[in-house]
Design a protein around this motif. Structure first.
Motif, PDB file in Angstrom:
ATOM      1  N   MET A  48       0.815  -1.215   0.000  1.00 38.45           N
ATOM      2  CA  MET A  48       0.000   0.000   0.000  1.00 38.45           C
ATOM      3  C   MET A  48       0.859   1.280   0.000  1.00 38.45           C
ATOM      4  SD  MET A  48      -3.098  -1.253  -0.045  1.00 38.45           S
ATOM      5  CE  MET A  48      -2.511  -2.639  -0.983  1.00 38.45           C
ATOM      6  N   ALA A  49       0.247   2.370  -0.399  1.00 39.74           N
ATOM      7  CA  ALA A  49       0.944   3.656  -0.500  1.00 39.74           C
ATOM      8  C   ALA A  49       1.423   4.154   0.859  1.00 39.74           C
ATOM      9  CB  ALA A  49       0.029   4.694  -1.143  1.00 39.74           C
ATOM     10  N   THR A  50       0.750   3.738   1.906  1.00 39.53           N
ATOM     11  CA  THR A  50       1.108   4.167   3.265  1.00 39.53           C
ATOM     12  C   THR A  50       2.058   3.196   3.949  1.00 39.53           C
ATOM     13  OG1 THR A  50      -0.804   3.016   4.157  1.00 39.53           O
ATOM     14  CG2 THR A  50      -1.102   5.357   3.598  1.00 39.53           C
ATOM     15  N   GLY A  51       2.439   2.106   3.271  1.00 38.21           N
ATOM     16  CA  GLY A  51       3.314   1.108   3.856  1.00 38.21           C
ATOM     17  C   GLY A  51       2.637   0.245   4.905  1.00 38.21           C
ATOM     18  N   GLU A  52       1.317   0.362   5.031  1.00 42.61           N
ATOM     19  CA  GLU A  52       0.579  -0.358   6.079  1.00 42.61           C
ATOM     20  C   GLU A  52       0.295  -1.812   5.719  1.00 42.61           C
ATOM     21  OE1 GLU A  52      -1.243   1.276   8.938  1.00 42.61           O
ATOM     22  OE2 GLU A  52      -0.104   3.115   8.643  1.00 42.61           O
ATOM     23  N   GLY A  53       0.476  -2.202   4.455  1.00 40.75           N
ATOM     24  CA  GLY A  53       0.174  -3.566   4.045  1.00 40.75           C
ATOM     25  C   GLY A  53      -1.304  -3.867   4.194  1.00 40.75           C
ATOM     26  N   ILE A  54      -1.634  -5.146   4.208  1.00 36.75           N
ATOM     27  CA  ILE A  54      -3.013  -5.597   4.423  1.00 36.75           C
ATOM     28  C   ILE A  54      -2.946  -6.668   5.503  1.00 36.75           C
ATOM     29  CG2 ILE A  54      -5.022  -6.730   3.409  1.00 36.75           C
ATOM     30  CD1 ILE A  54      -4.184  -5.517   0.709  1.00 36.75           C
ATOM     31  N   ILE A  55      -3.559  -6.393   6.634  1.00 36.22           N
ATOM     32  CA  ILE A  55      -3.499  -7.297   7.783  1.00 36.22           C
ATOM     33  C   ILE A  55      -3.932  -8.699   7.364  1.00 36.22           C
ATOM     34  CG2 ILE A  55      -4.491  -7.812  10.045  1.00 36.22           C
ATOM     35  CD1 ILE A  55      -4.294  -4.913  10.707  1.00 36.22           C
ATOM     36  N   GLY A  56      -3.108  -9.663   7.723  1.00 39.57           N
ATOM     37  CA  GLY A  56      -3.392 -11.059   7.419  1.00 39.57           C
ATOM     38  C   GLY A  56      -2.911 -11.497   6.045  1.00 39.57           C
ATOM     39  N   ALA A  57      -2.601 -10.541   5.174  1.00 40.96           N
ATOM     40  CA  ALA A  57      -2.177 -10.901   3.820  1.00 40.96           C
ATOM     41  C   ALA A  57      -0.766 -10.407   3.502  1.00 40.96           C
ATOM     42  CB  ALA A  57      -3.162 -10.353   2.803  1.00 40.96           C
ATOM     43  N   PHE A  58      -0.556  -9.102   3.625  1.00 40.22           N
ATOM     44  CA  PHE A  58       0.730  -8.504   3.281  1.00 40.22           C
ATOM     45  C   PHE A  58       1.230  -7.690   4.467  1.00 40.22           C
ATOM     46  CE2 PHE A  58      -1.758  -8.763  -0.674  1.00 40.22           C
ATOM     47  CZ  PHE A  58      -0.992  -9.707  -1.340  1.00 40.22           C
ATOM     48  N   PRO A  59       2.414  -8.012   4.977  1.00 43.46           N
ATOM     49  CA  PRO A  59       2.901  -7.347   6.190  1.00 43.46           C
ATOM     50  C   PRO A  59       3.165  -5.857   5.983  1.00 43.46           C
ATOM     51  CG  PRO A  59       4.601  -8.775   5.278  1.00 43.46           C
ATOM     52  CD  PRO A  59       3.368  -9.006   4.465  1.00 43.46           C
ATOM     53  N   PRO A  60       3.039  -5.103   7.056  1.00 44.97           N
ATOM     54  CA  PRO A  60       3.327  -3.675   6.962  1.00 44.97           C
ATOM     55  C   PRO A  60       4.825  -3.412   6.874  1.00 44.97           C
ATOM     56  CG  PRO A  60       2.914  -4.255   9.235  1.00 44.97           C
ATOM     57  CD  PRO A  60       2.651  -5.490   8.419  1.00 44.97           C
ATOM     58  N   LEU A  61       5.142  -2.337   6.200  1.00 45.04           N
ATOM     59  CA  LEU A  61       6.512  -1.817   6.211  1.00 45.04           C
ATOM     60  C   LEU A  61       6.585  -0.617   7.152  1.00 45.04           C
ATOM     61  CD1 LEU A  61       7.180  -2.014   2.374  1.00 45.04           C
ATOM     62  CD2 LEU A  61       7.859  -3.649   4.138  1.00 45.04           C
ATOM     63  N   ALA A  62       5.438   0.009   7.375  1.00 42.65           N
ATOM     64  CA  ALA A  62       5.361   1.154   8.285  1.00 42.65           C
ATOM     65  C   ALA A  62       5.619   0.681   9.709  1.00 42.65           C
ATOM     66  CB  ALA A  62       3.992   1.811   8.186  1.00 42.65           C
ATOM     67  N   THR A  83       9.246 -16.726   1.484  1.00 47.29           N
ATOM     68  CA  THR A  83       8.088 -17.608   1.608  1.00 47.29           C
ATOM     69  C   THR A  83       8.006 -18.106   3.045  1.00 47.29           C
ATOM     70  OG1 THR A  83       9.384 -19.543   0.988  1.00 47.29           O
ATOM     71  CG2 THR A  83       8.181 -18.439  -0.787  1.00 47.29           C
ATOM     72  N   GLY A  84       6.832 -18.546   3.421  1.00 44.29           N
ATOM     73  CA  GLY A  84       6.653 -19.095   4.757  1.00 44.29           C
ATOM     74  C   GLY A  84       6.268 -18.039   5.764  1.00 44.29           C
ATOM     75  N   GLU A  85       6.366 -18.434   7.044  1.00 46.18           N
ATOM     76  CA  GLU A  85       5.942 -17.531   8.109  1.00 46.18           C
ATOM     77  C   GLU A  85       6.920 -16.371   8.279  1.00 46.18           C
ATOM     78  OE1 GLU A  85       4.609 -17.463  12.799  1.00 46.18           O
ATOM     79  OE2 GLU A  85       5.834 -19.120  12.085  1.00 46.18           O
ATOM     80  N   MET A  86       6.339 -15.211   8.467  1.00 54.45           N
ATOM     81  CA  MET A  86       7.098 -14.002   8.761  1.00 54.45           C
ATOM     82  C   MET A  86       6.329 -13.290   9.873  1.00 54.45           C
ATOM     83  SD  MET A  86       7.937 -10.843   6.165  1.00 54.45           S
ATOM     84  CE  MET A  86       8.913 -11.856   5.056  1.00 54.45           C
ATOM     85  N   LYS A  87       7.006 -13.015  10.967  1.00 53.06           N
ATOM     86  CA  LYS A  87       6.349 -12.343  12.086  1.00 53.06           C
ATOM     87  C   LYS A  87       6.734 -10.866  12.052  1.00 53.06           C
ATOM     88  CE  LYS A  87       4.792 -13.507  16.556  1.00 53.06           C
ATOM     89  NZ  LYS A  87       4.659 -14.645  17.402  1.00 53.06           N
ATOM     90  N   VAL A  88       5.738 -10.011  11.891  1.00 54.17           N
ATOM     91  CA  VAL A  88       5.960  -8.566  11.800  1.00 54.17           C
ATOM     92  C   VAL A  88       5.083  -7.874  12.832  1.00 54.17           C
ATOM     93  CG1 VAL A  88       5.889  -6.533  10.301  1.00 54.17           C
ATOM     94  CG2 VAL A  88       6.455  -8.783   9.331  1.00 54.17           C
ATOM     95  N   ASN A  89       5.720  -7.122  13.703  1.00 50.28           N
ATOM     96  CA  ASN A  89       5.007  -6.386  14.751  1.00 50.28           C
ATOM     97  C   ASN A  89       4.062  -7.287  15.544  1.00 50.28           C
ATOM     98  OD1 ASN A  89       6.374  -4.172  13.734  1.00 50.28           O
ATOM     99  ND2 ASN A  89       4.615  -3.357  12.648  1.00 50.28           N
ATOM    100  N   GLY A  90       4.530  -8.513  15.816  1.00 48.58           N
ATOM    101  CA  GLY A  90       3.748  -9.448  16.621  1.00 48.58           C
ATOM    102  C   GLY A  90       2.696 -10.234  15.858  1.00 48.58           C
ATOM    103  N   GLN A  91       2.493  -9.961  14.597  1.00 54.64           N
ATOM    104  CA  GLN A  91       1.479 -10.634  13.769  1.00 54.64           C
ATOM    105  C   GLN A  91       2.180 -11.587  12.805  1.00 54.64           C
ATOM    106  OE1 GLN A  91      -2.076  -9.553  13.205  1.00 54.64           O
ATOM    107  NE2 GLN A  91      -2.357 -11.140  11.684  1.00 54.64           N
TER     108      GLN A  91
END
Length: 136
Positions: A48-62, A83-91
């Motif tokens: 996303m343009a805000t770097g927020e990603g999409i919860i559950g689908a694409f991790p945030p960069l913000a 590929t595989g699990e990636m934990k970002v900000n606890g999610q």
């Protein structure tokens, strides 16, 4: 060394550090400008343009702990994908990201400088030489 010589030396050191900081700041701004275009062309549709990603689908960069913890890992993710699990900000995120190994070392550094210094992130400048070492 007398006081005047010491003071002169101190002033020269200060001017040198100030000039270096201004040069690095200018270099980072230029790199981020290029990185913003690369991000818009390759990353914005998922993160996303805000770097927020999409919860559950694409991790945030913000404000991303994953992104900011390990520069070498971030370089590898851009070049090789992930590929595989990636934990970002606890999610936890499960999925895959394609690699962008067609990007030059400079382009990888530029996009990293953009995302590592946008949306609440604050990181040191990534140089193309660092990307080149990781790529090998």
């Amino acid at each position: 060394m007398n006081f005047c010589n010491f003071l002169s030396l101190l002033i020269l050191v200060f001017i040198s550090f100030t000039a270096k900081a201004q040069n690095e700041s200018s270099k980072l701004k230029e790199s981020m400008s290029s990185g913003k275009d690369i991000y818009a062309a390759n990353c914005v549709s998922c993160h996303m343009a805000t770097g927020e990603g999409i919860i559950g689908a694409f991790p945030p960069l913000a404000k991303s702990d994953y992104l900011m913890e390990d520069v070498e890992r971030s370089i590898k993710v851009i070049i090789e994908g992930a590929t595989g699990e990636m934990k970002v900000n606890g999610q936890s995120y499960y999925g895959s990201m394609v690699g962008y190994n067609m990007l030059t070392d400079r382009q990888v550094a530029d996009v990293l400088n953009y995302i590592r210094n946008s949306w609440g992130n604050k990181g040191d400048i990534v140089e193309s030489e660092e990307v080149s070492k990781v790529r090998k």
